[in-house]
Design a protein around this motif. Structure first.
Motif, PDB file in Angstrom:
ATOM      1  N   ARG A   1      39.241  37.365  31.679  1.00  0.00           N
ATOM      2  CA  ARG A   1      38.470  38.375  31.845  1.00  0.00           C
ATOM      3  C   ARG A   1      37.388  38.414  30.576  1.00  0.00           C
ATOM      4  O   ARG A   1      37.529  38.185  29.554  1.00  0.00           O
TER       5      ARG A   1
ATOM      6  N   VAL B   1      32.163  47.109  32.742  1.00  0.00           N
ATOM      7  CA  VAL B   1      33.314  46.704  33.246  1.00  0.00           C
ATOM      8  C   VAL B   1      34.038  45.544  32.550  1.00  0.00           C
ATOM      9  O   VAL B   1      33.482  44.791  31.814  1.00  0.00           O
TER      10      VAL B   1
ATOM     11  N   ALA C   1      36.263  42.402  33.567  1.00  0.00           N
ATOM     12  CA  ALA C   1      36.921  41.745  35.006  1.00  0.00           C
ATOM     13  C   ALA C   1      36.501  40.280  34.765  1.00  0.00           C
ATOM     14  O   ALA C   1      35.908  39.679  33.629  1.00  0.00           O
TER      15      ALA C   1
ATOM     16  N   LEU D   1      34.333  38.352  40.674  1.00  0.00           N
ATOM     17  CA  LEU D   1      33.689  39.467  41.136  1.00  0.00           C
ATOM     18  C   LEU D   1      32.497  39.205  41.672  1.00  0.00           C
ATOM     19  O   LEU D   1      32.144  40.066  42.746  1.00  0.00           O
TER      20      LEU D   1
ATOM     21  N   ARG E   1      37.757  53.770  36.288  1.00  0.00           N
ATOM     22  CA  ARG E   1      37.379  52.821  37.053  1.00  0.00           C
ATOM     23  C   ARG E   1      35.802  53.143  37.406  1.00  0.00           C
ATOM     24  O   ARG E   1      35.180  53.838  37.209  1.00  0.00           O
TER      25      ARG E   1
ATOM     26  N   VAL F   1      39.413  40.087  44.734  1.00  0.00           N
ATOM     27  CA  VAL F   1      39.364  41.453  43.540  1.00  0.00           C
ATOM     28  C   VAL F   1      40.760  41.608  43.334  1.00  0.00           C
ATOM     29  O   VAL F   1      41.070  42.142  42.051  1.00  0.00           O
TER      30      VAL F   1
ATOM     31  N   ASP G   1      42.195  39.897  40.497  1.00  0.00           N
ATOM     32  CA  ASP G   1      41.551  40.278  38.981  1.00  0.00           C
ATOM     33  C   ASP G   1      42.003  41.683  38.759  1.00  0.00           C
ATOM     34  O   ASP G   1      41.345  42.121  37.913  1.00  0.00           O
TER      35      ASP G   1
ATOM     36  N   GLY H   1      41.584  44.472  40.686  1.00  0.00           N
ATOM     37  CA  GLY H   1      40.869  45.582  41.325  1.00  0.00           C
ATOM     38  C   GLY H   1      41.399  45.614  42.653  1.00  0.00           C
ATOM     39  O   GLY H   1      42.470  45.360  43.250  1.00  0.00           O
TER      40      GLY H   1
ATOM     41  N   ILE I   1      34.472  48.171  45.702  1.00  0.00           N
ATOM     42  CA  ILE I   1      35.353  47.270  44.841  1.00  0.00           C
ATOM     43  C   ILE I   1      35.473  48.219  43.865  1.00  0.00           C
ATOM     44  O   ILE I   1      34.589  48.676  42.997  1.00  0.00           O
ATOM     45  N   SER I   2      36.705  48.501  43.239  1.00  0.00           N
ATOM     46  CA  SER I   2      37.271  49.249  42.286  1.00  0.00           C
ATOM     47  C   SER I   2      37.705  48.272  41.179  1.00  0.00           C
ATOM     48  O   SER I   2      38.633  47.642  41.419  1.00  0.00           O
ATOM     49  N   VAL I   3      37.010  48.576  39.969  1.00  0.00           N
ATOM     50  CA  VAL I   3      37.576  47.656  38.848  1.00  0.00           C
ATOM     51  C   VAL I   3      37.691  48.529  37.752  1.00  0.00           C
ATOM     52  O   VAL I   3      37.176  49.526  37.633  1.00  0.00           O
ATOM     53  N   GLU I   4      38.261  48.179  36.816  1.00  0.00           N
ATOM     54  CA  GLU I   4      38.544  48.714  35.352  1.00  0.00           C
ATOM     55  C   GLU I   4      37.120  48.939  34.533  1.00  0.00           C
ATOM     56  O   GLU I   4      36.471  48.028  34.255  1.00  0.00           O
TER      57      GLU I   4
END
Length: 386
Positions: free
Chosen positions: A226, A264, A266, A271, A302, A347, A350, A352, A368-371
């Motif tokens: 990541r 982000v 990821a 992604l 997020r 996703v 990873d 998400g 798509i929800s990621v950190e």
């Protein structure tokens, strides 16, 4: 013995049912277990009667020879095999297959002692032969069907993995071919944005091939690497690739500017592949002159990366099935129906999530929800990341 069994048939079946009821997870109906104790008891009675009358060949035809018959199943063998298959379909284990026949043997023995019913040695031998053949054929069929079911599941999983690989390879190769075509048509320099798209696509192909080689060699699953990167750079790269899709020119493609400071954490490659699948689907299903919009916003800890299409909305109830492998949204069968399934799995691998919101009459919004990148983490610059 056969007359004793005839006179006490219902009593014996009830005793077997009581024993079965004491074991967990046994909720089968009488109809589902028609090939179990009742029919075996009837066949046992006919076998004993035939042998008592001196018709040993008829008795063997019904119950089978001692030690079984490898060339053809007897009546008892056929019914027992069907019983074993039924128990597998009902989710039972092989020990429960054996218990079914053991229950009857125990019930006969107990009742004979209670009623002081004398049986000859030959009758007991016949009983044991019938039980032995029934148990052997039931267990054999149970094991065969269980192994067949496992093989079919493994084959389906292997087919799905191959489908995933083919889908991703085709996507990366298709993007590379579009980039080459654009470079040839417009005589653009290889060092420009389109050249960068080509290079990223070739890099994606190389990673897919390397990953496949690792899996074939049974190497440990590679650790997902990541990184922290700017959302604006990521959207720009995705948009540059998406605009090469011929179907993108049949609709209006809008990229909503994101917060320049938003970043982000990821795996960028994973992604990017997932977002590429979403955009490809959006262009495919959006009505002519409709709008496809790409945007990203912060939501607490997020970042939500969203693709909204103009497909007109989903058929009733299909939102829950849309991510199932080989599911397709229309009669168009040019794809494998794997894009959304692959995107979600990628996703989720990873850390998400990928979800869909149906907008009836308008279209769909895939999110798509990621950190969000940790505070103070420095994103990498806009550079080649293949």
């Amino acid at each position: 013995m056969h007359q004793f069994l005839v006179n006490n048939r219902e009593e014996l079946i009830e005793r077997c049912k009581e024993k079965v009821a004491q074991r967990p997870r046994r909720a089968a109906t009488d109809q589902q277990l028609v090939h179990g104790v009742p029919i075996f008891l009837e066949q046992l009675i006919r076998t004993l009667e035939a042998e008592e009358l001196g018709e040993s060949a008829e008795g063997t035809r019904i119950s089978g020879a001692s030690g079984g018959d490898g060339t053809a199943l007897s009546e008892i063998g056929l019914s027992a095999a069907a019983h074993g298959r039924e128990l597998l379909e009902l989710g039972f284990t092989v020990d429960q297959v054996v218990h079914d026949y053991g229950d009857l043997c125990q019930a006969i023995t107990d009742l004979a002692v209670e009623r002081d019913a004398p049986f000859s040695v030959n009758e007991f031998r016949t009983l044991n032969r019938c039980l032995d053949n029934a148990i052997a054929d039931a267990v054999t069929e149970f094991s065969y069907q269980r192994d067949l079911s496992r093989f079919e599941e493994q084959a389906a999983e292997a087919n799905q993995r191959i489908g995933f690989l083919v889908h991703e390879l085709r996507n990366a190769l298709g993007t590379a071919k579009l980039a080459v075509g654009a470079l040839e048509l417009s005589n653009m320099p290889i060092t420009g944005a389109t050249g960068a798209v080509l290079k990223r696509s070739l890099g994606a192909l190389q990673k897919l091939i390397d990953k496949t080689i690792d899996e074939v060699r049974s190497s440990p699953r590679p650790t997902i690497v990541r990184e922290v990167f700017l959302v604006t750079d990521f959207l720009a790269d995705a948009a540059a690739t998406a605009r090469l899709d011929p179907k993108a020119h049949l609709c209006r493609f809008e990229v909503v500017p994101a917060d320049p400071a938003l970043s982000v954490e990821a795996n960028r490659g994973i992604l990017s592949a997932a977002l590429g699948n979403l955009l490809q689907n959006a262009f495919k299903f959006t009505r002519p002159n409709g709008i496809v919009q790409l945007r990203a916003v912060q939501d607490g800890s997020r970042v939500l990366i969203q693709v909204q299409d103009g497909c007109g909305g989903l058929p009733a109830g299909s939102a829950s099935r849309i991510f199932i492998p080989f599911s397709q949204r229309s009669d168009d069968r040019t794809g494998l129906g794997l894009g959304l399934s692959i995107a979600r799995k990628s996703v989720e691998a990873d850390g998400g999530t990928l979800s869909v919101q149906d907008l009836p009459g308008l279209g769909c919004v895939f999110t798509i929800s990621v950190e969000l990148a940790p505070s103070g983490a420095a994103p990498i610059g806009a550079q080649d990341r293949t």
